[in-house]
Every structure is written in structure tokens, then in C-alpha cells.
Scaffold this active site. Sequence first.
Site, PDB file in Angstrom:
ATOM      1  N   GLY A   1      40.845  67.093  37.470  1.00  0.00           N
ATOM      2  CA  GLY A   1      39.604  66.528  36.940  1.00  0.00           C
ATOM      3  C   GLY A   1      38.515  66.510  37.993  1.00  0.00           C
TER       4      GLY A   1
ATOM      5  N   CYS B   1      40.526  52.161  46.978  1.00  0.00           N
ATOM      6  CA  CYS B   1      41.638  52.290  47.935  1.00  0.00           C
ATOM      7  C   CYS B   1      41.846  53.692  48.505  1.00  0.00           C
ATOM      8  CB  CYS B   1      42.934  51.825  47.278  1.00  0.00           C
ATOM      9  SG  CYS B   1      42.925  50.046  46.976  1.00  0.00           S
TER      10      CYS B   1
ATOM     11  N   ARG C   1      33.720  51.322  42.768  1.00  0.00           N
ATOM     12  CA  ARG C   1      33.776  51.626  44.198  1.00  0.00           C
ATOM     13  C   ARG C   1      34.283  53.064  44.406  1.00  0.00           C
ATOM     14  NH1 ARG C   1      36.755  46.231  46.514  1.00  0.00           N
ATOM     15  NH2 ARG C   1      37.812  46.316  44.504  1.00  0.00           N
TER      16      ARG C   1
HETATM   17  P1  NAD Z   1      38.050  42.417  46.723  1.00  0.00           P
HETATM   18  O1  NAD Z   1      36.843  42.917  47.425  1.00  0.00           O
HETATM   19  O2  NAD Z   1      38.117  42.487  45.231  1.00  0.00           O
HETATM   20  O3  NAD Z   1      38.332  40.894  47.148  1.00  0.00           O
HETATM   21  C1  NAD Z   1      38.343  40.420  48.453  1.00  0.00           C
HETATM   22  C2  NAD Z   1      37.938  38.950  48.418  1.00  0.00           C
HETATM   23  O4  NAD Z   1      38.142  38.380  49.714  1.00  0.00           O
HETATM   24  C3  NAD Z   1      36.481  38.709  48.065  1.00  0.00           C
HETATM   25  O5  NAD Z   1      36.403  37.829  46.966  1.00  0.00           O
HETATM   26  C4  NAD Z   1      35.889  38.092  49.338  1.00  0.00           C
HETATM   27  O6  NAD Z   1      34.865  37.139  49.060  1.00  0.00           O
HETATM   28  C5  NAD Z   1      37.107  37.424  49.947  1.00  0.00           C
HETATM   29  N1  NAD Z   1      37.020  37.168  51.388  1.00  0.00           N
HETATM   30  C6  NAD Z   1      36.625  38.002  52.377  1.00  0.00           C
HETATM   31  N2  NAD Z   1      36.732  37.405  53.581  1.00  0.00           N
HETATM   32  C7  NAD Z   1      37.226  36.168  53.361  1.00  0.00           C
HETATM   33  C8  NAD Z   1      37.601  35.087  54.197  1.00  0.00           C
HETATM   34  N3  NAD Z   1      37.504  35.174  55.545  1.00  0.00           N
HETATM   35  N4  NAD Z   1      38.070  33.964  53.633  1.00  0.00           N
HETATM   36  C9  NAD Z   1      38.188  33.868  52.306  1.00  0.00           C
HETATM   37  N5  NAD Z   1      37.890  34.873  51.439  1.00  0.00           N
HETATM   38  C10 NAD Z   1      37.403  36.008  51.962  1.00  0.00           C
HETATM   39  O7  NAD Z   1      39.261  43.216  47.356  1.00  0.00           O
HETATM   40  P2  NAD Z   1      40.616  43.695  46.638  1.00  0.00           P
HETATM   41  O8  NAD Z   1      40.343  44.915  45.812  1.00  0.00           O
HETATM   42  O9  NAD Z   1      41.286  42.534  46.023  1.00  0.00           O
HETATM   43  O10 NAD Z   1      41.441  44.186  47.915  1.00  0.00           O
HETATM   44  C11 NAD Z   1      41.947  43.278  48.870  1.00  0.00           C
HETATM   45  C12 NAD Z   1      42.908  44.015  49.773  1.00  0.00           C
HETATM   46  O11 NAD Z   1      44.016  44.512  49.012  1.00  0.00           O
HETATM   47  C13 NAD Z   1      42.316  45.240  50.471  1.00  0.00           C
HETATM   48  O12 NAD Z   1      42.890  45.375  51.739  1.00  0.00           O
HETATM   49  C14 NAD Z   1      42.731  46.394  49.580  1.00  0.00           C
HETATM   50  O13 NAD Z   1      42.813  47.615  50.269  1.00  0.00           O
HETATM   51  C15 NAD Z   1      44.113  45.928  49.149  1.00  0.00           C
HETATM   52  N6  NAD Z   1      44.570  46.478  47.855  1.00  0.00           N
HETATM   53  C16 NAD Z   1      43.695  46.624  46.817  1.00  0.00           C
HETATM   54  C17 NAD Z   1      44.151  47.120  45.593  1.00  0.00           C
HETATM   55  C18 NAD Z   1      43.208  47.304  44.441  1.00  0.00           C
HETATM   56  O14 NAD Z   1      43.555  48.034  43.499  1.00  0.00           O
HETATM   57  N7  NAD Z   1      42.047  46.686  44.434  1.00  0.00           N
HETATM   58  C19 NAD Z   1      45.498  47.481  45.448  1.00  0.00           C
HETATM   59  C20 NAD Z   1      46.369  47.301  46.520  1.00  0.00           C
HETATM   60  C21 NAD Z   1      45.898  46.790  47.729  1.00  0.00           C
END
Ligand code: NAD
Length: 456
Positions: free
Chosen positions: A274, A281, A348
Site C-alpha cells: 500500500g 511507533c 502521527r
Molecule cells: P501518548 O503520547 O499517547 O501518551 C503519553 C502521555 O504521557 C501523555 O499523556 C503525556 O502528557 C504524559 N507524560 C509525559 N511526560 C510525563 C511525566 N513526566 N509525568 C506524567 N505524565 C507524563 O503516548 P503513547 O502512544 O501512549 O506511548 C507511550 C509509550 O509507549 C511510548 O514509549 C511508545 O513508544 C510506547 N508504545 C506505544 C504504543 C502505541 O500504539 N501507541 C504501543 C506500544 C508501545
Amino acid sequence: MKIGVIGCGYVGLSTGVLWAVLGHDVVFLDEDERQIATLRQGEVPFYERGLQEVLARYRARTTYACGWSEWDADVDVAIIAVGTPAQPDGSPNLSYLQAAVQAVGDHWQAGRGTVVLLKSTLPPGTNALVHRWLQERLQFRGLSDQVTVVSNPEFLREGDALTDVFYPQRIIVGVQSRAGESLLRDLYRPLLTGPDTAPAVLQRPPGYTRPELFVTTPINAELIKYAANAFLAMKISFMNEFANLAERMGADILDIATGIGMDSRIGPQFLQAGVGWGGSCFGKDAAAILHTAEEQGVQLSLVQATVEANDRQRQIVLEKLHRHVPALQGAVIGVLGLSFKPGTEDVRDAPSQTIVRALRAAGAQVQAYDPMAMRTFAEANPDLAVAYTAQAADCFAGADAVLLLTEWPVFAELPWADLRAHMRGDLLLDGRNAWQGLSLSQHGYVYEGMGRGKIG
Ligand code: NAD
């Protein structure tokens, strides 16, 4: 137990609710006041199927802390799920992690034995770094507590996050100590052996079998996450490159995917050619592990090629369009789908961002529709003039071409004959190979898929 979850994004909320369902008390902390205010009103600040209902159902066991002044220091486990966005050099920004870890250290209750569990995706070696940061903080406060830091990377898919959390395929635990391992085994036991605890809104995946809890070292756990994402991205880039060859030679990538997917060593999943992969990620994690490899003097040439093929794929879509609509200046282009995949409003690193931006730069007018992601797309691209339409059909009005960028189910069946009459041109560019090219050409469209030769 009392469990604290730091970071209320996709991962923090989707995984944190599991602990409430399993009977623990959960305090969710975020520094974003608006996020916490929304959660306190019983709403989830982003769309994730089923999450709002499940959080509402278990609200008696969940509380929300707006910043560290409201943190409950009495937690047994502090789960860190803050974002780790890419920096310009590709390395992840660990400042959110560091701030969270230091705050946990500052609120540590002497003798409490809190376990810190790392859910965020973190480069190899970060577990050891977190351990050091915590120890420094405790020593500064004159505490000599044992620090346990567990790496427990997350593999959920946005759009199916709760299903993946309640029915995981594997649970990876990176620990230094027996204490960490046995706590994690106790925590996850209901998923490993107990009766099905998933909330009723979720359906057990067909053929689902209990996951294995794989215990390894922290650095292995950290690398498993990067290797898994790089491998999945590589599968898609591989198929996209073969799609380009198939197309040139009059072959059909759909049949090629079916044919190779019948080999159990390859498997049928993640073989869809695609417009390329995106999301929060794959790109970020590929950049991060390439950065680590470079620091270590090791070549990850396949990961590098995976990223380059993906960048090219977005250009190939534009080149295809250009062949049919040579003058993009003033052309009207309909875009169906803006999120990086169906089932989420997340844009994103979505291919739509690159493609719509390039269309606007070439002078095209863009009219776009997405069932969920128009708000998030507009917020992420405030400088892009895009006409967002009320429904999918409106994207066809006066259009020279219509591009499908996200295969939302609502785009599968449209009133094709009527829509053709509303277009100025005749091109349907199916960037997800989701449409039946032959029947569309019978309605008078020129159909172009990805790697499908020319149909009709
Ligand atoms: P996100 O951006 O949706 O959420 C992160 C949250 O953390 C935000 O609400 C932010 O305000 C908060 N935050 C940042 N710094 C902070 C602090 N010091 N204290 C308190 N809160 C704080 O991110 P996400 O998509 O949930 O991803 C989080 C992690 O998990 C990343 O490392 C990502 O790579 C990993 N991950 C994401 C996915 C996915 O599909 N989104 C899947 C697996 C792993």
C-alpha cells in the site's frame, strides 16, 4: 495492590485499566491538566474502542492525579508509560521518562518496596539508567531501599488496544532480580492461568491461546520491542517493493501475498502492500534503534532499507497520481482516510501527512474525509488548507482524482455510479488495495491499486 500509572496516553490508559479489572486500585497520573480533567469527567481524551466504557465500569477502583502534588506515594507498583518521541538525530527523547522516574524517587516512601515497571518503549540500556537515576534520588534523600526496575514492553495495536491487553500473545519481562520476576508473575497470573477476565465489550480472538510470560534480562526485553517493530515494518516495506516490481511486470501483489503467506514460515499477516506504514511507533522506533546501532558501530542495513523504502513508497503514490493528473496546480483531489490506520484517530507519522502536504505544495486543492481523524489531522497540520467534508461521498464532487489512504470499512461500499457522475476526472487511486478494481472500471473509473498492474 495499589498500582500507579504515569502517563495517560494510549498505552497508560489501555494497559492501566487491566489492573483495575483484575481487582487492583489504580491511580493514573498525567501532567497534562486537560487530559486529567477530561478523564475525571468520565471521558477518554482520544478514541480507543471500548476504553471509555471499561474505564467507566471500573471507576470505583480508579483515581486520577493531576501532576505529582496529587500522586499517591503509597503505590506498590509504579508503571511508567510516558511518551518517548524521536529527536532530530533519531534518538528518543528520554526527558519525560527521566522527569517521571525522578518524581517517583522524590515521592518514594521509605521501606515501601515500590517496583518500577517500564512500559514505554526505551532503548537498550535504559533499564540500567533508570535504576541509577532512582538510586541517586533515594541516596540524595538518605534512603537505602532496594530498587527494582522491570522492563515490560508493550505490544498493543491502537484500535485493538484493549483486545491486545486482555488477550496478549506474549508478555515480555526483563528483570535483574527474582523479586521482580515473582511480582510480575503474580500480577499477570490471571492472564496466564485464570478464567477469562476480559470485559464483555471485548471478543476473545478466534483460536486464542494463553500467553507465555517470557522472563529475560532487561536489555533483551528492551531489544525485543525494537526488533519486533522493525521486523513488522520490514515485512510491509518488503511487500511494497515487490508490489512496485509486480506492477511494472503486469503481476498482482495480492496473489503474490496469498501465495507466500501460505508458507507457515512466512505467515499471511502484515503482507499488505500500500502507501506505506506510519503511526507513532514504527518510524520512531526504527530511528531509535538505528541511532543505537550507529553508536555501537553496528550496521542495521535492513532497518535502514525498510525506512528508505517506506519514504519512497509515499512518493510513488504521488508519482502515480501525477501520471494521470499531470497538472496538479489547480487540480481537485479527494482524499479518503487520514488516520495512519483504521480504528484510530491517530495521525502521527501517517502517510496522509506527507501526501496531503505534497499535494498542497504542488498547488492542488484537497478535499478530505475521515470518520475520526479530521480533527486530529487539522490540529497536527494547522498550516495546511484542506476542505474537510461531511461525508466520504463529498470528496468526489468535482474531483480529478480520489485517493484512498486509509481502508476504513465505510469506504468499502460507496454509491460508485452516482459518484462517478460528480467527478471531473475519473481516477481512483486505491492506496490500500481495498477496492474491487474490475467492478469500478465498469462504472467508468480508471482504477489504480498498489502493485496490481492496470485493471480495467
Ligand atoms: P501518548 O503520547 O499517547 O501518551 C503519553 C502521555 O504521557 C501523555 O499523556 C503525556 O502528557 C504524559 N507524560 C509525559 N511526560 C510525563 C511525566 N513526566 N509525568 C506524567 N505524565 C507524563 O503516548 P503513547 O502512544 O501512549 O506511548 C507511550 C509509550 O509507549 C511510548 O514509549 C511508545 O513508544 C510506547 N508504545 C506505544 C504504543 C502505541 O500504539 N501507541 C504501543 C506500544 C508501545
